[in-house]
Each structure stands twice: as structure tokens, then as C-alpha cells.
Design an enzyme around this catalytic site. Structure first.
Site, short mmCIF file in Angstrom:
data_model
loop_
_atom_site.label_atom_id
_atom_site.label_comp_id
_atom_site.label_asym_id
_atom_site.label_seq_id
_atom_site.Cartn_x
_atom_site.Cartn_y
_atom_site.Cartn_z
CD GLU A 168 -3.11 -0.66 0.09
OE1 GLU A 168 -2.70 -0.46 -1.08
OE2 GLU A 168 -4.30 -0.67 0.39
CB THR A 228 -5.22 6.71 -2.99
OG1 THR A 228 -6.13 5.75 -3.53
CG2 THR A 228 -5.31 6.68 -1.48
N1 HSE Z 1 -8.80 4.75 3.70
C1 HSE Z 1 -8.13 5.11 2.49
C2 HSE Z 1 -8.57 6.48 2.04
C3 HSE Z 1 -8.44 4.11 1.45
O1 HSE Z 1 -9.77 6.77 2.13
O2 HSE Z 1 -7.74 7.28 1.63
C4 HSE Z 1 -7.69 4.32 0.17
O3 HSE Z 1 -7.60 3.15 -0.55
#
Ligand code: HSE
Length: 309
Positions: free
Chosen positions: A129, A182
Site C-alpha cells: 500500500e 488516492t
Molecule cells: N482509507 C483510504 C482512504 C483508502 O480513504 O484514503 C484508500 O484506498
């Protein structure tokens, strides 16, 4: 000792509305398919059997990085040959990178006689990640490993994950074909939160956990709302407000942004409602002239698993 295994690793919803970076839910499908073969030659060699043009150099590939991390804990001189077929489109917000990283370490563990715990596998997969988005978060990884509904109570100093069963639920997801990275959607988030908003948010967090544990669908529905992250990300996802309105009118329990977007998820009591909600979600993007995919399926009770040797 096995020489080669085939693993399916599922898509996941992270955040689930109010639980930013904490809640996760496994889906039954779509999933990535990973073939892992042990090799006497050290290192990790990756092939992608899909058309997504993802990096295949191990240090730049989410599955490769997770496997290199795992190999650091393996005293034997071995390596892995990896074939990845992505069933989950990258960048869709349903845990595409987590699925590949998790599938790879679950497969490696099977080839190594299941010597690692699920918690260790989460640690290895989290390294992937970081490559994908720069943040060490486990909210997609945890449900992809454990299945069902997961709470990442802490990542540091010690990983603390609570895996809970999810009540029967059908999920409708719409993936509008717009790019929301992201890393970008984390940059728009507020650095501080007013206490009043925080109180409303953690009340919902508690309500959602209670709703999942008691299969109280009304409680789940009224606890999903996110007062902190969704308002900041709203401008990145055109059609979100209208999509929610139409989905609720079609019978959805509730929903929100799937992970960091651009997908939108809605939880539903039945398959029939989920299909109607999927169509309602799709209608918004059809009208906006934005190409989209709709996925409808049940919550996944299992995480990534070996399906063939
Ligand atoms: N929890 C993370 C976000 C997930 O919302 O940025 C991203 O894959």
C-alpha cells in the site's frame, strides 16, 4: 510441500462511510487471480496477464514489494515467480492494490506451510500500500485477508485488527471512469476537525459497529454518514449527491464513497434491491456522460484463499 498455488483475492470497501482508515468490508467478487510458484532462484519475478500495464519490476509492484518483505522473514534460499491477472480495475477505489498484495502473500504462505499468522500477512501486504499511495493503511488489506467486516483499531505501534462477521448484505458499486488518485484525495483532507463534528462521527462509528454485530439494518443505515472525509472529497466525485439520493429512493440502506473514490458503494438488504440500486447509480453517470461500470454482489465472508494447486 506445495510448489505452486492459485489464489483468488477479493475487492474490498474501505472506510464504509464514517470509518476513515479503520473500517473495511470484503466483497465476494470481483477478485484478482494470482499464480505463485516457488523457485530456487532468489528474488521475485512478476508477470501481469492483464492489460493494465502495471509495473512488473518487483520493487515497484504492490505484490512484489509485499513478497520481498515476506522473504526477509524466510531463512531458506527461495524466490517466487508470480503471474497476476487483475479482475479488479486499478484506481477504482475497491481495494485493487490491496487485493494483489494480499493474494501474493496468502499464496506465499501456502507455499511455505502456512508459517505466518494473518496479522503478519497484513504487515507484509501493507508494504504494498505504501508503494501504491504513500500511506501505510490496512483498511483494504484487513478485509481482503480476514473476510467480512474488519476494524483496524491501530496500525502503530502494534497492529490491532478486529475481524467481525458481517450480516447478509448485498453491495452495489458504481465505478465512474474518472481518475481520482488516492494520494490526491488524501491531500484534500482537513488537518484538524472541530470537536462537534468529531463527536457526531464517532457516534456513527459506534452505531455502525453495533449495527453490524446485531444485524440491525436501520442502525447501519443511519450510522454510515461521514461528516469529515466525504465533504472534503465531494468536489472530486461529480454526481455523488445525486447518486446517493437515487440509491436511497431505490431502497438502499445507505452508502458513500468507496475508499478514496471514485467508486460509490451502497449497502442493501437483498439482491433485488441491490440490482435496482445499481441501475439507479448508473443512471446518474449516464446522464452526466461519464462512462461507468456497475458491480452488484454479496459481502464476502472469506478473504483471499487458495482455489487450486
Ligand atoms: N482509507 C483510504 C482512504 C483508502 O480513504 O484514503 C484508500 O484506498
Amino acid at each position: 510441500m506445495l510448489n505452486s498455488v492459485l489464489v483468488h483475492s477479493p475487492a474490498t470497501l474501505s472506510n464504509l462511510g464514517c470509518g476513515f482508515d479503520v473500517f473495511g468490508l470484503a466483497l465476494a467478487a470481483p477478485y484478482d487471480t494470482i499464480r505463485l510458484t516457488r523457485s530456487p532462484e532468489p528474488g521475485v519475478r512478476i508477470q501481469h496477464l492483464d492489460g493494465y500495464n502495471l509495473p512488473t519490476e518487483a520493487t515497484r509492484n504492490v505484490a512484489g514489494v509485499a513478497l520481498l518483505m515476506l522473504l526477509q522473514e524466510v531463512p531458506e534460499t527461495i524466490g517466487f515467480d508470480v503471474e497476476i491477472t487483475k479482475g479488479i480495475k486499478p484506481g477504482s477505489g475497491v481495494g485493487s492494490s490491496a487485493a494483489s498484495a494480499v493474494g501474493a502473500v496468502v499464496a506465499a504462505n501456502a507455499l511455505l506451510g502456512n508459517r505466518f499468522t494473518k496479522m503478519q500477512l497484513v504487515e507484509f501486504a501493507m508494504a504494498g500500500e505504501v508503494v501504491a499511495c504513500g500511506a501505510r493503511h490496512a483498511d483494504n488489506i484487513a478485509p481482503a485477508i480476514f473476510g467480512g467486516f474488519t476494524v483496524v483499531r491501530a496500525v502503530e505501534p502494534v497492529l490491532d485488527i478486529i475481524a467481525l462477521p458481517a450480516p447478509p448484505l448485498w453491495v452495489a458499486v458504481v465505478h465512474p471512469q474518472i481518475e481520482v488518485k488516492t494520494s490526491d484525495s488524501r491531500k484534500v483532507l482537513p488537518a484538524a476537525v472541530p470537536l462537534g463534528l468529531a463527536v457526531r462521527q464517532w457516534a456513527n462509528v459506534a452505531g455502525l459497529v453495533a449495527g453490524f454485530l446485531t444485524a440491525d439494518y436501520n442502525l447501519i443505515g443511519r450510522s454510515l454518514d461521514d461528516y469529515i472525509v466525504e465533504p472534503a472529497r465531494l468536489p472530486l466525485i461529480p454526481g455523488l449527491a445525486e447518486a446517493r439520493k437515487r440509491a436511497l429512493a431505490a431502497g438502499a440502506i445507505g452508502g458513500g464513497i468507496s475508499g478514496s473514490g471514485p467508486s460509490i458503494f451502497m449497502l442493501n438488504r437483498t439482491e433485488e434491491t441491490a440490482r435496482a440500486v445499481g441501475a439507479a447509480l448508473g443512471s446518474v453517470f449516464a446522464e452526466l456522460g461519464i462512462a461507468f461500470n456497475v458491480y452488484v454482489g454479496p459481502v464476502g465472508t472469506e478473504g483471499a484463499r487458495v482455489v487450486a494447486e
